[in-house]
Design a protein around this motif. Structure first.
Motif, PDB file in Angstrom:
ATOM      1  N   LEU A 139      -5.963  14.909  -5.131  1.00 24.36           N
ATOM      2  CA  LEU A 139      -5.695  15.262  -3.738  1.00 24.36           C
ATOM      3  C   LEU A 139      -6.916  14.972  -2.873  1.00 24.36           C
ATOM      4  O   LEU A 139      -6.799  14.443  -1.761  1.00 24.36           O
ATOM      5  CB  LEU A 139      -5.308  16.737  -3.632  1.00 24.36           C
ATOM      6  N   VAL A 140      -8.093  15.282  -3.379  1.00 21.07           N
ATOM      7  CA  VAL A 140      -9.333  15.006  -2.650  1.00 21.07           C
ATOM      8  C   VAL A 140      -9.507  13.501  -2.444  1.00 21.07           C
ATOM      9  O   VAL A 140      -9.892  13.044  -1.361  1.00 21.07           O
ATOM     10  CB  VAL A 140     -10.538  15.603  -3.403  1.00 21.07           C
ATOM     11  N   HIS A 144      -9.768  11.625   1.185  1.00 19.99           N
ATOM     12  CA  HIS A 144     -10.889  10.749   1.527  1.00 19.99           C
ATOM     13  C   HIS A 144     -10.391   9.363   1.957  1.00 19.99           C
ATOM     14  O   HIS A 144     -10.868   8.804   2.954  1.00 19.99           O
ATOM     15  CB  HIS A 144     -11.828  10.618   0.330  1.00 19.99           C
ATOM     16  N   ALA A 145      -9.412   8.830   1.233  1.00 19.02           N
ATOM     17  CA  ALA A 145      -8.885   7.507   1.572  1.00 19.02           C
ATOM     18  C   ALA A 145      -8.184   7.516   2.926  1.00 19.02           C
ATOM     19  O   ALA A 145      -8.291   6.555   3.699  1.00 19.02           O
ATOM     20  CB  ALA A 145      -7.924   7.042   0.483  1.00 19.02           C
ATOM     21  N   ASN A 278     -12.463   7.685  -6.636  1.00 21.57           N
ATOM     22  CA  ASN A 278     -12.567   9.145  -6.684  1.00 21.57           C
ATOM     23  C   ASN A 278     -13.997   9.619  -6.469  1.00 21.57           C
ATOM     24  O   ASN A 278     -14.242  10.655  -5.852  1.00 21.57           O
ATOM     25  CB  ASN A 278     -12.070   9.664  -8.043  1.00 21.57           C
ATOM     26  N   GLY A 279     -14.956   8.857  -6.976  1.00 24.83           N
ATOM     27  CA  GLY A 279     -16.347   9.280  -6.893  1.00 24.83           C
ATOM     28  C   GLY A 279     -16.939   9.205  -5.504  1.00 24.83           C
ATOM     29  O   GLY A 279     -18.038   9.706  -5.271  1.00 24.83           O
ATOM     30  N   ASP A 280     -16.224   8.581  -4.549  1.00 25.59           N
ATOM     31  CA  ASP A 280     -16.744   8.443  -3.191  1.00 25.59           C
ATOM     32  C   ASP A 280     -16.467   9.658  -2.321  1.00 25.59           C
ATOM     33  O   ASP A 280     -16.979   9.757  -1.208  1.00 25.59           O
ATOM     34  CB  ASP A 280     -16.123   7.215  -2.512  1.00 25.59           C
ATOM     35  N   TRP A 286     -13.528  17.846  -0.393  1.00 26.64           N
ATOM     36  CA  TRP A 286     -13.139  18.896  -1.340  1.00 26.64           C
ATOM     37  C   TRP A 286     -12.753  20.174  -0.604  1.00 26.64           C
ATOM     38  O   TRP A 286     -11.796  20.854  -0.975  1.00 26.64           O
ATOM     39  CB  TRP A 286     -14.271  19.159  -2.338  1.00 26.64           C
ATOM     40  N   GLU A 287     -13.491  20.519   0.433  1.00 24.58           N
ATOM     41  CA  GLU A 287     -13.136  21.709   1.203  1.00 24.58           C
ATOM     42  C   GLU A 287     -11.764  21.554   1.853  1.00 24.58           C
ATOM     43  O   GLU A 287     -10.938  22.468   1.825  1.00 24.58           O
ATOM     44  CB  GLU A 287     -14.197  21.981   2.271  1.00 24.58           C
ATOM     45  N   ILE A 288     -11.527  20.385   2.445  1.00 23.68           N
ATOM     46  CA  ILE A 288     -10.240  20.146   3.091  1.00 23.68           C
ATOM     47  C   ILE A 288      -9.121  20.145   2.049  1.00 23.68           C
ATOM     48  O   ILE A 288      -8.039  20.705   2.270  1.00 23.68           O
ATOM     49  CB  ILE A 288     -10.259  18.815   3.864  1.00 23.68           C
TER      50      ILE A 288
END
Length: 335
Positions: A139-140, A144-145, A278-280, A286-288
């Motif tokens: 989900l994170v 981000h994407a 994922n690592g970006d 993460w908070e969102i």
């Protein structure tokens, strides 16, 4: 304890291995669920990881033992992965300068237990189920994407590939105001789920001219944003040929083999191209992600189709890598 040990390219075996002992500032976690990630599939199918390693990093579980010096956690705490080094609080707090690193030095979570530094875990809020917690990392990545794509109200969006992360993104781009969402996906169960979650139209790239169809639906313009989530030989080229002039292409796909690119086709459209994995993701993502999950703004559990045991993991990996046989969405391993 039992663990699925990577032996060689395309093969894992469930073996008895020593249960890890938590070091100073570590916790021993009994794994409840670990999601099968595209990264694991790449490592497995291309033999990237070293023999003897245990894969699996999208996990949640319960603390059963604490190493020396641990103060902010207790036995019985439900916890999940947090990929950025947390400072002191066992709750997730924004740390803009945090950097990503592997949460465990020794072993992944396709195992009954995992020893992990307490700086890389957070407590699972009461509002979040174990299944949801094991889906936080994808989900994170989705959030981000979406931020990289800089979506605006009335944008049209296309997805090339509708795997588990794309299915989460489809829900979020709809909430962000996307005017229309189009998807290219050959696997029936993924195509059906994409339509269920809000895609206006889903195309089978093996049977239809996806570029021509979507360009026609957008009045000859092409979508404002294209998310490339497939990582097949031609899909990055297709994304750049499909996108509207001066549009945005965000590539989440991870290419392990060389691909042929034809940049001459891109000059006409002049897309903005960004790559992400994922690592970006950032601590803000993460908070969102956790906030979205707590408030049920995205249904992450609808993307989970299958729960398997460790003993089914070899067969399941083989099935997930074969589009002609795959009838699964997101898969959770329950050791």
């Amino acid at each position: 304890m039992k663990a699925a040990v990577f032996k060689k390219k395309g093969f894992m075996a469930v073996e008895e291995v020593p249960t890890p002992v938590p070091r100073e500032d570590e916790a021993l976690v009994k794994i409840k669920y670990c999601g099968i990630c595209g990264t694991d599939l790449h490592n497995y199918s291309f033999g990237i990881t070293a023999p003897g390693r245990v894969l699996g990093h999208e996990w949640c579980g319960m603390i059963t033992e604490l190493g020396k010096g641990v103060q902010n956690f207790s036995k019985g705490d439900r916890v999940m992965l947090y990929k950025h080094k947390r400072r002191s609080s066992p709750r997730l707090r924004l740390n803009p300068r945090a950097g990503y690193s592997s949460p465990s030095r020794r072993m992944g979570a396709y195992a009954e237990y995992l020893a992990v530094p307490t700086s890389r875990i957070i407590r699972i809020p009461d509002e979040v189920s174990d299944k949801q917690a094991a889906t936080l990392e994808p989900l994170v990545a989705a959030i981000h994407a979406i931020r990289l794509g800089k979506i605006k109200i009335s944008d049209t969006v296309a997805f090339i590939g509708a795997g588990p992360i794309a299915l989460l993104m489809i829900q979020r781009v709809r909430q962000a105001g996307a005017r229309a969402v189009y998807v290219s996906e050959p696997v029936k169960i993924r195509a059906a789920k994409a339509a269920e979650l809000g895609a206006n139209q889903v195309f089978n790239p093996f049977k239809e001219d996806v570029i021509a169809e979507i360009v026609k639906l957008t009045g000859g313009k092409g979508p404002d944003i294209v998310y490339e989530c497939a990582a097949t030989k031609n899909t990055l080229n297709q994304a750049c040929q499909l996108v509207a002039r001066n549009g945005r292409v965000t590539c989440l796909a991870v290419y392990q083999e060389p691909i042929t690119l034809t940049p001459l086709d891109w000059y006409t459209m002049q897309p903005e191209i960004k790559f992400t994995t994922n690592g970006d993701s950032t601590p803000f993502d993460w908070e969102i992600g956790l906030e979205v999950m707590i408030n049920d703004q995205i249904d992450v559990e609808t993307t989970i189709s299958t729960i398997i045991s460790l003993h089914e993991i070899q067969e399941t990996f083989q099935t997930l890598l074969d589009p002609s046989k795959n009838t699964m969405l997101r898969v959770l391993v329950e050791p």
